[in-house]
Design a protein around this motif. Sequence first.
Motif, mmCIF file in Angstrom:
data_model
loop_
_atom_site.group_PDB
_atom_site.id
_atom_site.type_symbol
_atom_site.label_atom_id
_atom_site.label_comp_id
_atom_site.label_asym_id
_atom_site.label_seq_id
_atom_site.Cartn_x
_atom_site.Cartn_y
_atom_site.Cartn_z
ATOM 1 N N VAL A 42 50.616 84.103 41.257
ATOM 2 C CA VAL A 42 49.542 84.067 42.252
ATOM 3 C C VAL A 42 49.998 83.288 43.481
ATOM 4 C CG1 VAL A 42 47.195 83.290 42.738
ATOM 5 C CG2 VAL A 42 47.739 84.285 40.507
ATOM 6 N N MET A 43 50.589 82.127 43.241
ATOM 7 C CA MET A 43 51.021 81.289 44.351
ATOM 8 C C MET A 43 52.199 81.897 45.106
ATOM 9 S SD MET A 43 48.813 78.919 44.308
ATOM 10 C CE MET A 43 49.485 77.750 45.496
ATOM 11 N N GLU A 44 53.029 82.667 44.406
ATOM 12 C CA GLU A 44 54.147 83.337 45.066
ATOM 13 C C GLU A 44 53.643 84.290 46.149
ATOM 14 O OE1 GLU A 44 58.195 85.751 43.783
ATOM 15 O OE2 GLU A 44 56.339 86.137 42.681
ATOM 16 N N ASP A 45 52.553 84.987 45.850
ATOM 17 C CA ASP A 45 51.973 85.891 46.839
ATOM 18 C C ASP A 45 51.163 85.150 47.894
ATOM 19 O OD1 ASP A 45 53.056 88.109 45.586
ATOM 20 O OD2 ASP A 45 51.312 88.419 44.302
ATOM 21 N N LEU A 46 50.530 84.052 47.477
ATOM 22 C CA LEU A 46 49.633 83.328 48.373
ATOM 23 C C LEU A 46 50.360 82.451 49.388
ATOM 24 C CD1 LEU A 46 46.530 82.019 46.378
ATOM 25 C CD2 LEU A 46 46.537 83.412 48.441
ATOM 26 N N CYS A 47 51.465 81.844 48.956
ATOM 27 C CA CYS A 47 52.093 80.816 49.791
ATOM 28 C C CYS A 47 52.459 81.279 51.201
ATOM 29 C CB CYS A 47 53.318 80.246 49.083
ATOM 30 S SG CYS A 47 52.898 78.922 47.943
ATOM 31 N N LEU B 299 40.565 81.509 45.826
ATOM 32 C CA LEU B 299 41.694 81.348 44.912
ATOM 33 C C LEU B 299 41.391 81.974 43.555
ATOM 34 C CD1 LEU B 299 42.624 77.640 45.736
ATOM 35 C CD2 LEU B 299 43.897 79.681 46.398
ATOM 36 N N ARG B 300 40.162 81.797 43.074
ATOM 37 C CA ARG B 300 39.787 82.408 41.794
ATOM 38 C C ARG B 300 39.835 83.928 41.875
ATOM 39 N NH1 ARG B 300 35.303 78.496 42.238
ATOM 40 N NH2 ARG B 300 35.869 76.615 41.077
ATOM 41 N N GLY B 301 39.408 84.445 43.009
ATOM 42 C CA GLY B 301 39.446 85.896 43.197
ATOM 43 C C GLY B 301 40.868 86.433 43.190
ATOM 44 N N ARG B 302 41.792 85.703 43.814
ATOM 45 C CA ARG B 302 43.189 86.132 43.804
ATOM 46 C C ARG B 302 43.758 86.079 42.390
ATOM 47 N NH1 ARG B 302 45.793 86.705 48.879
ATOM 48 N NH2 ARG B 302 47.547 87.326 47.550
ATOM 49 N N ALA B 303 43.383 85.050 41.638
ATOM 50 C CA ALA B 303 43.855 84.953 40.254
ATOM 51 C C ALA B 303 43.321 86.112 39.417
ATOM 52 C CB ALA B 303 43.431 83.617 39.651
ATOM 53 N N ASP B 304 42.044 86.450 39.570
ATOM 54 C CA ASP B 304 41.467 87.571 38.825
ATOM 55 C C ASP B 304 42.132 88.887 39.210
ATOM 56 O OD1 ASP B 304 39.749 85.899 37.490
ATOM 57 O OD2 ASP B 304 38.052 86.257 38.837
ATOM 58 N N GLY B 305 42.429 89.046 40.490
ATOM 59 C CA GLY B 305 43.080 90.265 40.945
ATOM 60 C C GLY B 305 44.455 90.453 40.328
ATOM 61 N N LEU B 306 45.215 89.365 40.248
ATOM 62 C CA LEU B 306 46.544 89.470 39.644
ATOM 63 C C LEU B 306 46.445 89.812 38.161
ATOM 64 C CD1 LEU B 306 49.747 87.619 40.180
ATOM 65 C CD2 LEU B 306 48.741 87.337 37.915
ATOM 66 N N LEU B 307 45.501 89.183 37.472
ATOM 67 C CA LEU B 307 45.355 89.463 36.045
ATOM 68 C C LEU B 307 44.962 90.918 35.802
ATOM 69 C CD1 LEU B 307 43.614 86.181 34.917
ATOM 70 C CD2 LEU B 307 45.845 86.992 34.171
ATOM 71 N N ASN B 308 44.109 91.456 36.645
ATOM 72 C CA ASN B 308 43.745 92.866 36.517
ATOM 73 C C ASN B 308 44.947 93.776 36.721
ATOM 74 O OD1 ASN B 308 41.049 92.298 35.990
ATOM 75 N ND2 ASN B 308 40.464 92.372 38.159
ATOM 76 N N VAL C 247 43.416 74.887 40.723
ATOM 77 C CA VAL C 247 42.282 75.816 40.709
ATOM 78 C C VAL C 247 42.718 77.154 40.123
ATOM 79 C CG1 VAL C 247 40.660 77.105 42.144
ATOM 80 C CG2 VAL C 247 41.139 74.700 42.655
ATOM 81 N N VAL C 248 43.882 77.645 40.566
ATOM 82 C CA VAL C 248 44.381 78.930 40.077
ATOM 83 C C VAL C 248 44.661 78.874 38.581
ATOM 84 C CG1 VAL C 248 46.352 80.514 40.193
ATOM 85 C CG2 VAL C 248 45.316 79.660 42.301
ATOM 86 N N GLU C 249 45.312 77.802 38.138
ATOM 87 C CA GLU C 249 45.680 77.701 36.723
ATOM 88 C C GLU C 249 44.443 77.615 35.827
ATOM 89 O OE1 GLU C 249 48.914 75.361 33.939
ATOM 90 O OE2 GLU C 249 48.123 74.381 35.735
ATOM 91 N N THR C 250 43.426 76.920 36.273
ATOM 92 C CA THR C 250 42.195 76.844 35.495
ATOM 93 C C THR C 250 41.576 78.222 35.316
ATOM 94 O OG1 THR C 250 41.760 74.589 36.278
ATOM 95 C CG2 THR C 250 39.899 75.833 35.396
ATOM 96 N N GLN C 251 41.544 79.000 36.376
ATOM 97 C CA GLN C 251 40.987 80.347 36.303
ATOM 98 C C GLN C 251 41.842 81.249 35.420
ATOM 99 O OE1 GLN C 251 38.143 81.173 37.449
ATOM 100 N NE2 GLN C 251 38.149 83.397 37.174
#
Length: 575
Positions: free
Chosen positions: A189-194, A17-26, A226-230
């Motif tokens: 992030v969750m929109e893509d993940l769900c 989940l942290r990796g997906r969050a970092d990817g979106l931010l990039n 977890v995503v929001e914390t990252q």
Amino acid sequence: MGLNFSAQLDNRMRDYLRGRADGLLNDMLPHCRRQYAAAFLTKVWNELEPQASQGTQLLQSKEPKDTDQVISSGYIMQYMENKKKWKERYFVMKASYNLDCFESKEAHQRGLKPDGSVHLSGYISLSSASDYREMLHQSWPIFNVLFGRDSFEVRAFLEAVRVYREQKGRYGICDLYLGSETEILSNLVMEDLCPVLESQLIPHIRGAESKRKQTWLKLLGEMYAVVETQVSAEFRALLGENEEQRQRLERTIRPDFNQILAAKKQLMEKIQASLGERVRCFCREQVRPQLGPVQDAVAGSMGAVLGETRRLFSEEVSEVINKVKSGGDTSSLAQVCSQLQVLPHHSVQMHHCYKKTEELERYLSKVGPQFTFCGSRFLIQRAQNIVQQLMEDAVYTFQHMVASMQPSIGHPAETSQLLDNTRVLVLKKFGSDSNAAGRQFVQDALLELFLPFVLKTLEPVCKPELPAYEAYLSADDEGVIQIESTYKELVLHIVSEEINKAMKENSTRPKFSLYNESMAYLWDNGPQLSIAESTHSTSPTELPGQSAALGTIKEHKDHTESTQASGNNMMADGL
């Protein structure tokens, strides 16, 4: 064995989940930088060419609100996970929209600390267990984490979000735009993940249907946390970068503003000459025939909402006047009038006004799919914010006028007549402001419906031609002029023209304030651009209203962030 939602979030899942969050931010970072620069140019333009705002008849209170003031209290039913059952709790909600829960009313009165506290950054208010079950049904397995907030400072950020989503073929406003910056990024992030998580995890959840739905919602909540914390940690770094970029833009844009604006005008002329008629032709054929019925439906529903608000205010003021008449003591007038102050935040009384928006929500939900529109709740919240603001202004105006005539108050009969006259005058002012607010809401709603529809439909035809204009950006080192944004400004301008024409047929043309008016005339053939000879330097001021296409949510107030999102609490009528 059924799926245990808490055990499922092991270190491997959390790292994923942290990796997906970092990817979106990039992916978002380049958009944020470009849109920040473009928004800064607009900000400077508005400082140099300020636009007169539409005046209001009602007074607006500028007094800071007491965040500790209790605006609602009562009982709610809270689902206790450890006991697997509902339990009645006493709650107190303050003007800060923090909701404190107590074991009992007596516990609160004794000054005990609350058992729990939550900031209502979006919850759905439910009044029965059946409504709660229906909410679970509707949110299974759809993503249902909604938030609300509006701020000028995130305008460029919201435009970056819009561009990011449009690259994925997702146009228009939706519930994901409600929230703070970190909440919106987490939503993306969750929109893509769900969809992925639904297909992989839901089949393994065991138990009764209601239990499976609750497990899925709790699992989503843990993953979202977890995503929001990252995202929060990464976004703080972005804020620091924004400040550095702002300082560079100050040094770049202000000294060369005339040259940058001339380049902007040249690009606009080229895009309009090439694509303008194509867009206008599409709007004449596909938008104009549908504007009338949609406008009538939205205007009719909003009119009913504003009419109910006027009725409630009139009745409450009449009750105050009757109390003064029956009491015969004018010394208690201020105390009686102060009771009106809680009216805009009194959920039970205002409920009748908010309930009137249900008809509008049903219509938008019905017509939305025709235009791939998913922002029904968004517009409903906007309508409810308008209602609350009008009620606040009406109450404040009435109180202010009563206070100003206090020295002249004498005999009770004379006092009653003065209050009646004040009531009539405030209602007149209310009518003027509510008509203006209603027209603006209809205009906004039509833009939210039709603009994404036009952009999405014309994308395969017009967007491939945009790279040809790269040559006109050679002098724009900081990226303050965006080709795609300029094209979308053209589409916005043309769609807005069609909307204004349709609204003018039925009423006086409303003030157009949905986007930067100071740049709007550059799209017209008549007026010529006049560039100042000298360099200006002024202190920053707030921008006037901007385009709905930029994701602007002007009507929301910070204290109304709490109107929508799902949760495990079931709010009673008193909330």
